[in-house]
Design a protein around this motif. Structure first.
Motif, short mmCIF file in Angstrom:
data_model
loop_
_atom_site.label_atom_id
_atom_site.label_comp_id
_atom_site.label_asym_id
_atom_site.label_seq_id
_atom_site.Cartn_x
_atom_site.Cartn_y
_atom_site.Cartn_z
N PRO A 64 55.01 -23.91 -32.58
CA PRO A 64 54.54 -24.09 -31.27
C PRO A 64 54.39 -25.21 -30.80
O PRO A 64 53.85 -26.00 -31.75
N GLY A 65 54.77 -25.91 -29.64
CA GLY A 65 54.51 -26.97 -29.30
C GLY A 65 53.71 -27.09 -27.76
O GLY A 65 53.69 -26.25 -27.13
N THR A 66 52.76 -28.15 -27.68
CA THR A 66 52.02 -28.58 -26.68
C THR A 66 51.72 -29.87 -26.64
O THR A 66 51.63 -30.61 -27.25
N GLY A 67 51.29 -30.13 -25.07
CA GLY A 67 50.83 -31.60 -24.83
C GLY A 67 49.37 -31.53 -24.43
O GLY A 67 48.89 -32.46 -23.94
N SER A 68 48.69 -30.22 -24.70
CA SER A 68 47.26 -30.02 -24.21
C SER A 68 46.58 -29.77 -25.40
O SER A 68 46.95 -29.01 -26.11
N PRO A 69 45.41 -30.36 -25.68
CA PRO A 69 44.50 -30.34 -26.77
C PRO A 69 43.84 -28.88 -26.80
O PRO A 69 43.80 -28.49 -27.90
N ASP A 70 43.81 -28.31 -25.65
CA ASP A 70 43.07 -26.90 -25.72
C ASP A 70 44.36 -25.78 -26.05
O ASP A 70 44.01 -25.17 -26.88
N HIS A 71 45.42 -26.03 -25.84
CA HIS A 71 46.48 -24.84 -26.04
C HIS A 71 46.82 -25.27 -27.71
O HIS A 71 46.95 -24.50 -28.29
N LEU A 72 46.62 -26.43 -28.10
CA LEU A 72 46.64 -26.94 -29.56
C LEU A 72 45.90 -25.89 -30.28
O LEU A 72 45.79 -25.18 -31.33
N GLU A 73 44.49 -26.25 -29.99
CA GLU A 73 43.50 -25.42 -30.71
C GLU A 73 43.87 -23.80 -30.72
O GLU A 73 43.87 -23.16 -31.76
N GLU A 74 44.28 -23.43 -29.49
CA GLU A 74 44.57 -21.89 -29.32
C GLU A 74 45.58 -21.49 -30.32
O GLU A 74 45.58 -20.52 -30.85
N ASN A 75 46.68 -22.35 -30.28
CA ASN A 75 47.89 -21.83 -30.95
C ASN A 75 47.50 -21.78 -32.54
O ASN A 75 47.88 -20.96 -33.09
#
Length: 280
Positions: A251-262
Motif C-alpha cells: 500500500p502506498g501513501t503520501g500521508s504520514p497518518d495513512h502510513l501509520e494506519e496501513n
C-alpha cells in the motif's frame, strides 16, 4: 498473521507488508504534485516502522518531484536489508501518463536511469511492466524480458519480475530467466497466484486499496473491519496477506497518518469466520 516475512528470490528476506512509492510525488498520475519534504518524511518513517521492501518506478513523479529521487534523498545511505524494487517498460505519452511502451533497445537506458536516480550499483528487483495502462495479455514479452535477463547476467539486476501479465507471458518469462515476483492488479487471477505459491515466487498486487477508489468488496470488508475494530483499508490489507504466504502487500501513501494506519494492518489476525465472509 503468522507468516510475516517472505524470501524473495530465495536470498532476500523481506516483510510481507511493504510500501508502494507511487503516491509519494502525487496522489494520481494526473493529480497535483505533493511537497517533496512530506514524501521524505513518509519514507523515513516507513523504514523506522520496519518496512524493508519499497516498490517504485522511474515514471512515478512529475517534473522535479520524482519518487526515486525522494527515496535516494530520504534513505541513503541505505540500511542493510532494505530491498528496492522498480519497474521498467512504460514511457510517458503526450498527456504525461505512462501509456506507451519502451522498445527492447530502450530498456537498458531505463534500468541505468533507475540506478542513477536511486544511487545504486545494482537493483534488487526489476519488473518488466507490460501492456501500457491496459489489462494483462496480448503481445509476446520474450524479446524485452531477454534484455533484462542479459542485464541481470551483467550484474546490474539481482532479481527479475514481471508485471501486468497473463499466464502465457508469465511462462515466456520463466523460460528465459528465473522470475522472483509477479506484480498484477489485485488478486483476480487465482490460478496465477497459485502457480506463484507453488514455485516460491512472490505475488504482489498493485493498487491493493483500489487504485484511488474504494477497495474491492467494500461491504464485506466493512463487516470484517467492524469486528476487528479496524478501518476498511486495514481490513483490505490484512485480507490480502491472509490469501497466501506468497502475497506481498505494498500500500502506498503520501500521508504520514495513512502510513501509520496501513502498517498497523500487519498486526491484525483474521479468523476463519472473517475469511469465510470475505470469500462470499
Amino acid at each position: 498473521m503468522t507468516i510475516k516475512t517472505f524470501s524473495l528470490g530465495g536470498d532476500l528476506t523481506i516483510n510481507r507488508l511493504g510500501f508502494g512509492a507511487m503516491r509519494l510525488a502525487m496522489g494520481t498520475f494526473d493529480g497535483p504534485v505533493r511537497a517533496p519534504e512530506t514524501g521524505i518524511r513518509v519514507l523515513r518513517r516507513a523504514v523506522e516502522l520496519g518496512v524493508n521492501h519499497i516498490d517504485t518506478a522511474g515514471f512515478y513523479g512529475r517534473g522535479p518531484v520524482q519518487a526515486n529521487e525522494l527515496i535516494r534523498r530520504a534513505l541513503t545511505p541505505y540500511r542493510n536489508g532494505l530491498v528496492i524494487a522498480t519497474k521498467v517498460g512504460p514511457l510517458r505519452g503526450p498527456k504525461g501518463l505512462p501509456s506507451e511502451q519502451a522498445t527492447p533497445e530502450q530498456l537498458r537506458g531505463l534500468v541505468e536511469a533507475d540506478l542513477r536516480s536511486l544511487g545504486l550499483d545494482r537493483l534488487d528487483l526489476v519488473y518488466l511492466r507490460v501492456g501500457g495502462m491496459g489489462g494483462p495479455g496480448g503481445k509476446s514479452i520474450a524479446e524485452r524480458f531477454q534484455v533484462l535477463a542479459e542485464l541481470r547476467a551483467q550484474g546490474l539486476i539481482r532479481h527479475l519480475g514481471v508485471s501486468n501479465v497473463d499466464a502465457a507471458q508469465f511462462a515466456e518469462a520463466k523460460a528465459i530467466a528465473p522470475v522472483a515476483a509477479v506484480q498484477n492488479r489485485h488478486t483476480g487471477d487465482m490460478a496465477l497466484l497459485t502457480a506463484c505459491q507453488e514455485t516460491g515466487i512472490a505475488y504482489v498486487p498493485y493498487f491493493p486499496l483500489g487504485g484511488g477508489g474504494e477497495p474491492p468488496h467494500t461491504e464485506r470488508l466493512r463487516k470484517v473491519a467492524a469486528r476487528l475494530g479496524a478501518t476498511i483499508a486495514q481490513a483490505a490489507i490484512a485480507s490480502l496477506l491472509a490469501m497466501s504466504p506468497s502475497v506481498l502487500a505494498i500500500p502506498g501513501t503520501g500521508s504520514p497518518d495513512h502510513l501509520e494506519e496501513n502498517l498497523a494492518a500487519a498486526d491484525l489476525s483474521l479468523t476463519e469466520q472473517d475469511l469465510a465472509d470475505l470469500r462470499r
